[in-house]
Design a protein around this motif. Structure first.
Motif, mmCIF file in Angstrom:
data_model
loop_
_atom_site.group_PDB
_atom_site.id
_atom_site.type_symbol
_atom_site.label_atom_id
_atom_site.label_comp_id
_atom_site.label_asym_id
_atom_site.label_seq_id
_atom_site.Cartn_x
_atom_site.Cartn_y
_atom_site.Cartn_z
ATOM 1 N N VAL A 154 9.129 27.271 70.348
ATOM 2 C CA VAL A 154 7.859 27.192 70.082
ATOM 3 C C VAL A 154 7.805 28.517 69.107
ATOM 4 O O VAL A 154 8.869 30.209 69.290
ATOM 5 C CB VAL A 154 6.628 27.634 70.981
ATOM 6 C CG1 VAL A 154 5.575 28.190 70.299
ATOM 7 C CG2 VAL A 154 6.800 26.889 72.070
ATOM 8 N N LEU A 155 8.151 28.174 67.600
ATOM 9 C CA LEU A 155 8.445 28.888 66.464
ATOM 10 C C LEU A 155 6.783 29.342 65.875
ATOM 11 O O LEU A 155 6.177 28.307 65.506
ATOM 12 C CB LEU A 155 9.689 28.345 65.993
ATOM 13 C CG LEU A 155 11.084 28.815 66.641
ATOM 14 C CD1 LEU A 155 11.732 27.611 65.486
ATOM 15 C CD2 LEU A 155 11.378 29.854 66.917
ATOM 16 N N ILE A 156 6.933 30.355 65.063
ATOM 17 C CA ILE A 156 6.038 30.754 64.008
ATOM 18 C C ILE A 156 6.207 31.791 62.932
ATOM 19 O O ILE A 156 6.953 33.238 63.844
ATOM 20 C CB ILE A 156 4.732 31.297 64.638
ATOM 21 C CG1 ILE A 156 3.879 30.776 65.731
ATOM 22 C CG2 ILE A 156 3.837 31.726 62.979
ATOM 23 C CD1 ILE A 156 2.865 31.721 66.686
ATOM 24 N N GLY A 157 6.069 31.078 62.139
ATOM 25 C CA GLY A 157 7.240 31.385 61.123
ATOM 26 C C GLY A 157 6.358 31.000 58.988
ATOM 27 O O GLY A 157 6.105 30.318 59.428
ATOM 28 N N ARG A 158 7.378 31.658 58.038
ATOM 29 C CA ARG A 158 6.750 31.339 57.114
ATOM 30 C C ARG A 158 7.690 30.387 55.903
ATOM 31 O O ARG A 158 8.936 31.244 56.239
ATOM 32 C CB ARG A 158 6.160 32.482 55.407
ATOM 33 C CG ARG A 158 5.356 32.903 56.933
ATOM 34 C CD ARG A 158 4.659 33.903 55.528
ATOM 35 N NE ARG A 158 3.745 34.618 56.382
ATOM 36 C CZ ARG A 158 2.436 34.393 56.012
ATOM 37 N NH1 ARG A 158 2.135 32.951 55.419
ATOM 38 N NH2 ARG A 158 1.444 34.473 56.838
ATOM 39 N N LEU A 159 7.506 29.438 55.815
ATOM 40 C CA LEU A 159 8.683 28.427 54.707
ATOM 41 C C LEU A 159 9.156 29.594 53.888
ATOM 42 O O LEU A 159 8.759 30.371 52.710
ATOM 43 C CB LEU A 159 7.704 27.188 54.072
ATOM 44 C CG LEU A 159 7.728 26.097 54.774
ATOM 45 C CD1 LEU A 159 6.434 25.190 53.975
ATOM 46 C CD2 LEU A 159 8.296 26.437 56.152
ATOM 47 N N THR A 160 10.625 29.437 53.821
ATOM 48 C CA THR A 160 11.282 30.110 52.620
ATOM 49 C C THR A 160 11.474 29.793 51.354
ATOM 50 O O THR A 160 11.785 29.858 50.485
ATOM 51 C CB THR A 160 13.012 30.342 53.198
ATOM 52 O OG1 THR A 160 13.436 29.301 53.214
ATOM 53 C CG2 THR A 160 12.803 31.800 54.455
ATOM 54 N N LYS A 161 10.875 28.049 50.834
ATOM 55 C CA LYS A 161 10.936 27.476 50.055
ATOM 56 C C LYS A 161 10.217 26.419 49.836
ATOM 57 O O LYS A 161 9.843 25.604 51.323
ATOM 58 C CB LYS A 161 11.858 27.001 49.643
ATOM 59 C CG LYS A 161 12.591 25.734 50.140
ATOM 60 C CD LYS A 161 14.455 26.029 49.832
ATOM 61 C CE LYS A 161 14.758 24.255 50.247
ATOM 62 N NZ LYS A 161 15.717 23.492 50.004
#
Length: 109
Positions: free
Chosen positions: A5-12
């Protein structure tokens, strides 16, 4: 059990691709903040490769862009191949089972 399970922001910005059989997929990299700061007091992040398939991939391509905050639930997938020099190259990625959009939609006037 193989569950991530991950929460993060797209790098592109995501790019949608299709297999020869017409199945949609998108490869993306998530910047996931660590739960602690380094010795200088700075927040660090891990950059994690993910692949989403079919409808979730199409939705990511339509509704997400660089910087979008998403949640991914999936599994770790390891693979390897031989490069041109005959050396074995190992790859680890997350195969997304579900994707949740966590940014609030901005309304433009």
């Amino acid at each position: 059990m193989n569950k991530v399970v991950l929460i993060g922001r797209l790098t592109k910005d995501p790019e949608l691709y299709y297999t020869k059989q017409g199945i949609a997929y998108v490869r993306l990299r998530l910047a996931v903040s660590r739960s602690f700061k380094n010795s200088l007091g700075q927040q660090e992040a891990d950059f994690i490769n993910c692949t989403a398939w079919r409808k979730p991939a199409e939705n990511i391509a339509v509704y997400c862009k660089k910087g979008s905050l998403i949640g991914v639930t999936g599994r770790i997938h390891n693979s390897h191949y031989q490069n041109e020099e005959g050396k074995k190259v190992y790859n680890t990625e997350i195969i997304a089972d579900t994707v949740t959009f966590l940014d609030r939609k901005k309304v433009e006037a």
